[in-house]
Design a protein around this motif. Structure first.
Motif, short mmCIF file in Angstrom:
data_model
loop_
_atom_site.label_atom_id
_atom_site.label_comp_id
_atom_site.label_asym_id
_atom_site.label_seq_id
_atom_site.Cartn_x
_atom_site.Cartn_y
_atom_site.Cartn_z
N TRP A 177 -5.15 5.26 9.97
CA TRP A 177 -5.32 5.35 8.53
C TRP A 177 -5.14 6.78 8.02
O TRP A 177 -4.53 7.00 6.98
N GLY B 224 -2.87 5.03 -10.19
CA GLY B 224 -3.40 4.83 -8.85
C GLY B 224 -4.20 6.02 -8.36
O GLY B 224 -4.76 6.79 -9.15
N HIS B 225 -4.21 6.17 -7.03
CA HIS B 225 -5.08 7.19 -6.46
C HIS B 225 -4.55 8.60 -6.71
O HIS B 225 -5.25 9.57 -6.47
N LEU B 226 -3.29 8.75 -7.17
CA LEU B 226 -2.79 10.08 -7.50
C LEU B 226 -2.88 10.35 -9.00
O LEU B 226 -2.48 11.40 -9.47
N SER C 77 1.15 4.53 -8.58
CA SER C 77 0.06 5.36 -8.05
C SER C 77 -0.06 6.66 -8.84
O SER C 77 -1.14 7.24 -8.93
N HIS D 130 5.22 7.44 -0.32
CA HIS D 130 5.85 6.19 -0.72
C HIS D 130 7.25 6.08 -0.15
O HIS D 130 8.23 6.17 -0.89
N PRO E 45 3.35 12.93 -3.27
CA PRO E 45 3.38 11.48 -3.52
C PRO E 45 4.67 10.80 -3.07
O PRO E 45 4.62 9.68 -2.56
N GLN F 179 -2.30 9.26 4.90
CA GLN F 179 -2.94 10.02 3.83
C GLN F 179 -2.49 11.46 3.95
O GLN F 179 -1.90 11.83 4.94
N ARG G 78 -4.64 15.00 3.65
CA ARG G 78 -5.82 15.80 3.34
C ARG G 78 -5.57 17.18 3.93
O ARG G 78 -5.66 17.33 5.15
N GLU H 204 0.83 -1.21 0.00
CA GLU H 204 0.00 0.00 0.00
C GLU H 204 0.86 1.25 0.00
O GLU H 204 0.72 2.13 -0.83
N GLY I 103 -5.32 10.97 -11.03
CA GLY I 103 -6.14 12.10 -11.47
C GLY I 103 -5.34 13.40 -11.47
O GLY I 103 -5.33 14.13 -12.46
#
Lengths: 305, 537
Positions: free
Chosen positions: B463, B323-325, B319, B453, B449, B467, B469, A302, B327
Motif C-alpha cells: 500500500w 479527491g485526496h489531492l 482526485s 495515476h 499526482p 502513495q 510520503r 483507485e 486540498g
C-alpha cells in the motif's frame, strides 16, 4: 501452405532489403549498422516444424523506419523482428509467467517485469487477466527521453536497458505509459547464482542500486530458438513469441501459427494503441474465456483508469 | 593609483548602503550559522541517501519523482524573474526599477544554483553525471534543460555582474578597511574600472545587449523545464500549453519572490529611503498582472480537459478536484492565486466600511479562540475511544471542533481584511509570501499526482508504494536547498551593495534634471529621495 525453398529465400531477401533501407537511414543519422549480407540465410525461429507441419511463408516484411537511436542487433538476431502475442482468452491469471521471469532474471523484490493485472475496460464488460511485459515499443517513449542512451532500440525490435550506463534519472519511468519500468531503489539482495554471471545486456543482471530495469524479451533465449521465460512457463499457452519477419509465432504448447493471421483473424490490438507507441506486443481479446474471471478489480479505479 | 576622477562624494544615504558591507552584527553571524547548520543537516541526509540509495526517500516505482523535482521546477521558476523582469524594466526605461534590479538579479543567480543541484540530488547514480557530457543525447529534453539552464546561468551571472562593476570599483576605492581577500576580490572584479567615458559607453552597450539577449534565454529555460513533462504521454503532463503555462507561473512566483526579498532587505538593512511603498505598489501591480495571466492559463489548462473528461484524465482530475489531492490543489488555486490577487487589490479600494461595523470581527480574540479549538481538537483526536455507549464519542467531538476551527479560520481571514486594508505594505508582502507558498504546492501538484495515476491501475504492490510520503531525507535536503538559497543571497548582500549605488544616483540626477534643481519628492522616478508616507510595515 508449404514454405518452398524459393519462398523462404524471398523472405530472407525481403528482410535483408528492409534492413538495408533501415541501414541507409541509419547511416544518414550517423550510425552505420552492418546489414545482413545478401544471400545469408536465417534459421527459422519456429524451428520445430515437425510438430506443426510446415512453416508458413511470410509476406514480405514491411520496411521498418528505425527511431533515432537504433543499435545493431547481435549477429544471431540479425534480420529478426521479435514480436509477442498474448491471448487474453487463455490467461487464467496464474502468474507463472511472472514467477518464471523473476526466477530467470533474479528480479529484485517489488519488481514484476511481466505483471499480471486484473483489468476491466468498463462496468459492463467482465474483468479479465492482463499480463503486461515491456511492450518493446517501436516508437518508445522511454528511449526518446533517455539522456545518455542507456536504453535504446535494437534492430531486432528489443528495447534494451543497459544498467552499466543508466544514470538513474528515472525519466524513462515517468515517460512509460505502461508502468513497465522499475528502479532499484536500494541495493538488491544478491544470490550466488545471480552474481556468478558477469553483467550482460542479454540477461540484465546482476542487479545494482540506482538504475532502471525492465523486461528485455530474454534475447539470449530467443537467439537460441527458445521462448522467453514467461512464454515458456505459461501453462495455458497464452503467450506466443516469434519473428515478425518470419511471420510465425509459437507458444509453450508447441502451437506455431502465422503471426499476421493470428492477429488479423482474432481482432488483435496493442494496448493503448491510441498513444502511437507502436508496441511489439499484441493482445487477442478475452472472448470465450475458459477459466474463472478475476475477482472484480475493486482497486482498479483507485490508481489508474 | 587611487584616483577618484568624477564621482562625487557619497551622500549620507549611500554611506548607509555601504554600512552592512563594513560591519556585520551578531544577527548576521547567527543567521548564517543557522543556515549552515541546516545545510550541514541536509548534507548528512544526502550522505545517507548515497549510502543506502534512493530507497530512503518516499519515492517508489509509481511515484518515481517527488519533492526534488518539485523543488527543481520551483527554483528554476523563481530564478526567472530576476533577469527577465529587470531586463524588461531596463529596456523600457522604467525609472522605478533602479533600487530593486540588483535584488531581482541576485535572486536569479541564487535560485538557479539551487535549481541546478536538485536533479543531481535526484539521480540514482550521481557518479555517472559525466556521461551526460560525454555521450548525452540531444533528443532528450534533459539535454535541452542542461543546455538552456547553463546558458541562462552564464547569461544571468553576466547580467548581474555588468551593472555591478562601477559599484565594485567604488567598493575597491572606499572599503580599504576590510579583509585582504575582499580587497583582492573587489580589485579583481572591478576590472580596472575608472569610470572614463569610454568605459561607461562600453558598459552601457554591453548591458543593452545582455538585456535583450537574456529575455529569449529566460523564456526558453522554463519552456524546456515544462517540456520535461510535456514531452511525455502521461495524463496531466501531455499538454500543449505547458511551455507558456510554466513561463507565466515562473514569472508570477518570481515577481512575488522579489517582493518578499524587497521586504526582507528593507527591514534588515533599513532601506526605507530606497525601497519605498511606491516600489512595493508598482511591483505588486506586476504581480497582479502576472497573476491574472497565470490564472488564465490555469483555467485554460484544466477547463479544456475537465470539460471533456476523457477516460485517461478522469481519475487524475477527480482526485485533484475532489479527491485526496484536492486540498493541495485548491490551496494552490485559492491561497496561491485568488487570495494574493485580492490582497493586492485590497489597499486600492478606497472605502472599506462594512467590516468595521462588526466589532466582533477582531483578529486577536478570534485567533486565540482558533488556537484553543485546534488544541482541543488534537486532544480529542488522541483520546482513547472511551465510553462506547456514549451518545457523543471523542471522534464526534473532534469532528465538531474541526468544523468550528474552519469557521474560526474563515472569521479570522475576514477580520484581517480591515487590518490589511489599513496596511498596504503588509498586505502586499502577505500576498507575495502566499504566492510563493502556493507556487511550491503547485509544482508538487504538477509532479506527483500524474505519477499516482498511471494508465494501468496500481495493483499488487504494498500500500505504501502506491502513495507518496516524503521522508525526513527529502525534507532535510529540501530545507538545505532553501537555506542554501538564502545563504548565497545573504552573503551576496554582505559582499556587495544590494541596492545599486550608481544606478540610483543616476536616477536621482535624471529626476533632478527633469524637475529642476530643487530636491523634489518624486516617488516614481528615483524614489530613494522621496519621503513617501511609510504606511504599515
Amino acid at each position: 501452405m508449404a514454405l518452398s525453398r524459393r519462398g523462404f529465400l524471398r523472405l530472407v531477401a525481403a528482410a535483408g532489403a528492409s534492413l538495408g533501407a533501415g541501414g541507409a537511414l541509419r547511416r544518414l543519422l550517423g550510425k552505420a549498422v552492418p546489414a545482413a549480407s545478401e544471400g545469408q540465410t536465417i534459421p527459422a525461429f519456429a524451428a520445430d516444424a515437425s510438430r506443426t507441419g510446415q512453416l508458413v511463408a511470410g509476406t514480405p516484411a514491411a520496411s521498418v523506419i528505425p527511431p533515432l537511436t537504433v543499435a545493431p542487433a547481435p549477429p544471431e538476431s540479425r534480420g529478426r523482428r521479435w514480436v509477442m502475442v498474448i491471448d487474453l482468452a487463455r490467461c487464467d491469471g496464474c502468474r507463472k509467467c511472472t514467477d518464471a521471469c523473476t526466477a530467470m532474471h533474479f528480479v529484485p523484490f517489488g519488481q514484476e517485469w511481466i505483471k499480471v493485472y486484473a483489468n476491466r475496460d468498463n462496468e459492463v464488460a467482465g474483468a479479465y487477466w492482463f499480463p503486461r511485459p515491456c511492450m518493446q515499443c517501436d516508437n518508445p517513449p522511454c528511449v526518446k527521453v533517455c539522456p545518455v542512451g542507456a536504453t535504446y532500440k535494437r534492430a531486432d525490435g528489443i528495447v534494451i536497458q543497459n544498467q552499466d550506463v543508466c544514470i538513474g534519472c528515472r525519466y524513462c519511468m515517468a515517460a512509460c505509459p505502461y508502468s513497465a519500468r522499475y528502479f532499484n531503489w536500494v541495493e538488491p539482495p544478491h544470490t550466488p547464482e545471480e552474481t556468478a554471471r558477469p553483467y550482460s545486456l542479454d540477461w540484465n543482471y546482476p542487479h545494482r542500486k540506482g538504475v532502471a530495469a525492465k523486461c528485455i524479451f530474454c534475447p539470449a533465449l530467443l537467439r537460441e530458438g527458445k521462448l522467453a521465460a514467461c512464454a515458456a512457463a505459461c501453462p495455458m499457452g497464452a503467450i506466443y513469441m516469434g519473428d515478425e519477419n518470419e511471420d510465425t509465432v509459437t507458444n509453450s504448447q508447441g502451437e506455431t501459427v502465422r503471426f499476421s493471421a493470428l492477429v488479423r483473424d482474432n481482432g488483435g490490438h496493442r494496448y493503448l494503441e491510441e498513444l502511437g507507441t507502436e508496441p511489439r506486443v499484441y493482445y487477442l481479446p478475452p472472448r470465450n474465456r475458459q477459466y474463472p474471471a478475476p475477482p472484480e478489480p475493486a482497486a482498479t479505479k483507485e490508481g489508474g483508469r | 593609483m587611487r584616483h577618484e576622477p568624477e564621482a562625487p562624494a557619497l551622500s549620507e544615504d549611500e554611506v548607509h548602503l555601504l554600512r552592512p558591507l563594513e560591519h556585520a552584527g551578531p544577527g548576521y553571524y547567527a543567521f548564517v550559522g543557522v543556515l549552515l547548520a541546516v545545510i550541514a543537516w541536509g548534507v548528512i541526509a544526502y550522505v545517507v541517501q548515497l549510502r543506502y540509495g534512493l530507497g530512503v526517500t518516499g519515492m517508489r516505482d509509481y511515484v518515481s519523482w517527488g519533492v526534488y523535482i518539485a523543488n527543481f521546477v520551483f527554483f528554476i521558476g523563481v530564478s526567472h524573474v530576476g533577469a527577465l523582469m529587470s531586463a524588461i524594466l531596463r529596456i523600457t526605461g522604467a525609472e522605478w526599477r533602479r533600487p530593486i534590479t540588483r535584488m531581482a538579479e541576485a535572486i536569479t543567480f541564487a535560485s538557479l544554483l539551487m535549481g541546478a543541484i536538485m536533479p543531481v540530488v535526484d539521480m540514482g547514480r550521481p557518479e555517472r553525471l559525466w556521461e551526460i557530457f560525454a555521450f548525452g543525447r540531444v533528443q532528450s529534453p534533459v539535454l535541452w534543460d542542461i543546455l538552456s539552464i547553463s546558458t541562462y546561468l552564464t547569461g544571468s551571472t553576466i547580467f548581474l555582474y555588468l551593472p555591478m562593476i562601477p559599484d565594485i570599483a567604488l567598493l575597491r576605492d572606499r572599503l580599504t578597511g576590510v579583509s585582504r581577500w575582499r580587497r583582492w576580490l573587489y580589485r579583481v572584479m572591478a576590472l580596472g574600472w575608472r569610470g572614463t567615458p569610454e568605459q561607461w559607453a562600453r558598459l552601457e552597450r554591453c548591458m543593452g545587449i545582455m538585456a535583450v539577449l537574456i529575455i529569449p534565454i529566460a523564456i526558453s529555460v522554463h519552456t524546456v523545464v515544462s517540456w520535461i513533462f510535456g514531452m511525455t504521454l502521461r495524463q496531466g503532463w501531455n499538454s500543449t500549453i505547458f511551455g507558456p503555462y510554466f513561463v507565466s507561473g515562473a514569472l508570477y512566483s518570481g515577481a512575488a519572490a522579489v517582493v518578499t526579498a524587497m521586504a526582507a532587505f528593507r527591514w534588515i538593512y533599513r532601506l526605507h529611503r530606497y525601497v519605498t511603498l511606491d516600489h512595493f505598489k508598482k511591483m505588486s501591480y506586476l504581480v497582479l498582472t502576472l497573476g491574472f495571466v497565470y490564472g488564465y492559463f490555469t483555467v485554460a489548462e484544466y477547463l479544456t480537459v475537465g470539460y471533456k473528461m476523457p477516460e485517461a484524465e478522469r481519475s487524475l482530475l477527480e482526485s485533484l478536484f475532489a479527491g485526496h489531492l484536492g486540498g493541495l490543489f485548491w490551496f494552490a488555486q485559492v491561497a496561491g492565486i485568488l487570495v494574493p490577487l485580492f490582497l493586492i487589490i485590497l489597499p486600492t479600494i478606497p472605502g472599506l466600511p462594512w467590516p468595521r461595523r462588526l466589532p466582533v470581527l477582531r483578529p486577536q480574540p478570534i485567533a486565540a479562540l482558533a488556537g484553543l479549538t485546534a488544541v482541543l481538537m488534537v486532544i480529542a483526536q488522541r483520546l482513547p475511544p472511551w465510553l462506547p455507549q456514549a451518545a457523543l464519542t471523542a471522534a464526534d467531538i473532534a469532528g465538531v471542533l474541526r468544523v468550528a476551527l474552519w469557521i474560526l479560520l474563515g472569521a479570522l481571514a475576514l477580520s484581517m481584511i480591515p487590518v490589511l486594508h489599513a496596511r498596504p505594505l503588509l498586505s502586499i508582502v502577505v500576498a507575495s509570501v502566499l504566492v510563493n507558498a502556493g507556487a511550491w504546492i503547485k509544482r508538487y501538484v504538477i509532479v506527483v499526482p500524474t505519477l499516482l495515476h498511471p494508465y494501468l491501475p496500481i495493483q499488487g504492490v504494498p500500500w505504501e508504494w502506491a502513495q507518496y510520503r516524503p521522508t525526513w531525507v527529502e525534507w532535510s535536503i529540501t530545507a538545505a536547498a532553501f537555506a542554501g538559497f538564502m545563504l548565497v543571497y545573504t552573503v551576496f548582500s554582505r559582499l556587495f551593495p544590494i541596492v545599486s549605488i550608481w544606478e540610483t544616483r543616476e536616477g536621482a540626477a535624471a529626476a533632478q534634471e527633469k524637475t529642476g534643481p530643487a530636491p523634489h519628492p518624486a516617488p516614481g522616478a528615483g524614489g530613494q529621495f522621496s519621503s513617501a508616507p511609510q504606511a504599515g510595515g
